[in-house]
Design a protein around this motif. Structure first.
Motif, short mmCIF file in Angstrom:
data_model
loop_
_atom_site.label_atom_id
_atom_site.label_comp_id
_atom_site.label_asym_id
_atom_site.label_seq_id
_atom_site.Cartn_x
_atom_site.Cartn_y
_atom_site.Cartn_z
N LEU A 13 12.70 1.33 -1.03
CA LEU A 13 12.27 1.11 0.35
C LEU A 13 12.76 2.22 1.28
N HIS A 14 13.97 2.72 1.04
CA HIS A 14 14.56 3.71 1.94
C HIS A 14 13.91 5.09 1.80
N ILE A 15 13.15 5.30 0.76
CA ILE A 15 12.48 6.61 0.60
C ILE A 15 11.33 6.75 1.58
N PHE B 109 -1.18 -5.15 -9.85
CA PHE B 109 -2.32 -4.25 -9.63
C PHE B 109 -2.83 -4.29 -8.19
N LEU B 110 -2.18 -5.08 -7.34
CA LEU B 110 -2.65 -5.24 -5.97
C LEU B 110 -2.76 -3.93 -5.19
N PRO B 111 -1.81 -2.99 -5.31
CA PRO B 111 -1.95 -1.73 -4.55
C PRO B 111 -3.22 -0.96 -4.86
N TRP B 112 -3.79 -1.18 -6.05
CA TRP B 112 -4.99 -0.43 -6.42
C TRP B 112 -6.26 -1.27 -6.31
N ASP C 189 2.15 4.75 10.61
CA ASP C 189 3.33 5.50 10.20
C ASP C 189 4.16 5.90 11.41
N VAL C 190 5.47 6.01 11.16
CA VAL C 190 6.39 6.47 12.20
C VAL C 190 6.04 7.91 12.58
N LYS C 191 5.90 8.18 13.90
CA LYS C 191 5.52 9.51 14.37
C LYS C 191 6.71 10.33 14.87
N LYS D 255 0.82 -1.21 0.00
CA LYS D 255 0.00 0.00 0.00
C LYS D 255 0.86 1.27 0.00
N ALA D 256 0.23 2.37 -0.36
CA ALA D 256 0.92 3.67 -0.37
C ALA D 256 1.52 3.95 1.00
N PRO D 257 2.74 4.48 1.04
CA PRO D 257 3.53 5.02 -0.09
C PRO D 257 4.57 4.05 -0.62
#
Length: 428
Positions: A218-220, A329-332, A230-232, A124-126
């Motif tokens: 991955l590092h982005i 196409f799984l992410p969509w 998400d990391v806070k 999933k995004a991102p």
């Protein structure tokens, strides 16, 4: 993603300072896999499998290079050259068994890696690009493994090449021409063996290049985690080194122990005895099957037994390739904003059914093609496509996920009996 709290690389020695100024490789390594790369603090052992896949690829490349020094890609002597490697080359038996079983271990690790991505929503995004590059790596691995299986030039090698390349002839108008072009003739022979050997040698290096892009992508955004939250801030992360390098070392030790057990105690467990018989175009094996890691896709291929508008053979080829391309196409297809299946009970249930379905396809792919198994394969194939094209979109748009934790830190503290920041605030 930029992590302001990440520790910055500061070389202490004059030589390292000079190298960092001229060619900042130490800085690159430090920021990629060292203390300069913060990762979520709650990663479990399923996150080991990316490193294990890299280690397996390294084993395949090293053993493959040495084996190529002794292998002869000629239909008349290929089988004999493999037997010579086993008997006459110093540690040749070990290299050959390590390479053959290494392919199975590599695919097993990658299948678990994919399953982890499906369960925790890492597509999933991102992180869509991370997932897409991963599927590209999977396709390259499958192509490499198929061509490698042909090289021993045993009965299964020859007839596997004959059957798999024969499916291209199902493509209307140009199919037979493509098949002849792939083989360099009308049947597998010297030309096909040379082509498969050269591509089998080349593709692992292409795979390694795509893996570098995969890690870069991955590092982005940074790594996903079991909660999908998400990391806070700094409190949600720990440095990759030494926390996860130590954890990866444990996982690598277990992997090598299993790998060594397979090589030394049961090296032919995952192979086929017919492949120790030299290729004979005049003698067809009673039951032609691919390696175990191709069996689910082979079952999908065999599930089409009747012509309907298009020939059954063409439907089988389209379904087999479509079953893999569907992953792009799984992410969509999954539109749920929640990543982790830990908070999506309905989706988790269907995911378990999918796992059972894939295992059933694997069984059917290796079983005799009788009426019962054909029906089982057709039902399992239908569910596979139904899961991704119908069930997944419907579930992701209709289910009501469980409440997510406010942060990774809160989830970790709650799991281990601590007090989360929210609970502390309420107590005060």
């Amino acid at each position: 993603m930029s992590f302001p709290w990440a520790k910055q690389y500061e070389p202490k020695q004059p030589l390292m300072r000079w190298l960092d100024e001229k060619l900042p490789v130490p800085r690159l390594v430090y920021n990629a896999v060292g203390a300069g790369y913060p990762v979520p603090r709650n990663l479990n052992y399923f996150w080991n499998f990316g490193v294990l896949a890299g280690a397996a690829l390294g084993i395949q490349i090293i053993t493959g290079i040495v084996l190529a020094m002794h292998y002869a890609a000629n239909g008349g002597v290929a089988f004999g050259s493999v037997e010579s490697i086993m008997r006459d080359v110093n540690a040749g038996w070990f290299l050959r068994y390590a390479h053959a079983n290494g392919a199975s271990m590599f695919l097993l690790v990658v299948y678990i890696h994919i399953a982890r991505g499906l369960y925790y929503g890492s597509y999933k995004a991102p992180r869509e690009m991370v997932w897409l590059l991963g599927v590209v790596i999977f396709l390259l691995m499958m192509a490499t493994a198929f061509m490698g299986y042909v090289l021993p030039w045993g009965q299964m090698s020859f007839w596997g090449a004959q059957v798999i390349t024969g499916f291209f002839s199902a493509i209307p108008l140009v199919g037979e021409s493509i098949r002849i072009w792939l083989l360099g003739g009308y049947a597998p022979d010297n030309a096909a063996l040379n082509r498969f050997f050269s591509l089998h040698y080349l593709l692992p290096f292409v795979t390694a290049g795509v893996i570098i892009l995969h890690i870069w992508a991955l590092h982005i955004p940074g790594s996903n985690n079991p909660t999908g939250v998400d990391v806070k801030g700094k409190q949600d992360t720990v440095p990759f080194h030494p926390y996860y390098t130590a954890k990866d070392a444990v996982g690598l030790g277990v992997f090598l122990l299993i790998f060594a057990t397979l090589i030394f105690f049961s090296p032919n467990l995952l192979g086929h005895p017919d492949n120790y018989i030299e290729a004979n175009p005049l003698s067809t094996p009673a039951h032609i099957v691919p390696e175990w890691y191709f069996l689910p896709f082979y079952a999908i291929l065999k599930s089409f037994t009747a012509d309907f508008i298009l020939p059954a053979k063409l439907w089988g080829v389209l379904a087999m390739f479509g079953s893999i391309l569907l992953l792009f196409f799984l992410p969509w297809l999954d539109t749920s904003p929640v990543r982790s299946s830990n908070y999506r009970p309905k989706y988790r249930g269907f995911l378990i059914v999918l796992l059972v379905d894939v295992l059933l396809l694997g069984y059917v792919g290796g079983a005799e093609a009788n009426a019962r198994n054909v029906i089982l394969g057709q039902l399992a194939s239908a569910y596979y496509f139904l899961h991704f094209l119908v069930i997944l979109p419907l579930v992701s748009s209709s289910e009501r996920p469980r409440a997510l934790p406010n942060s990774i830190t809160e989830a970790v503290l709650t799991k281990h009996g601590g007090t989360s920041p929210a609970q502390t605030a309420l107590a005060n």
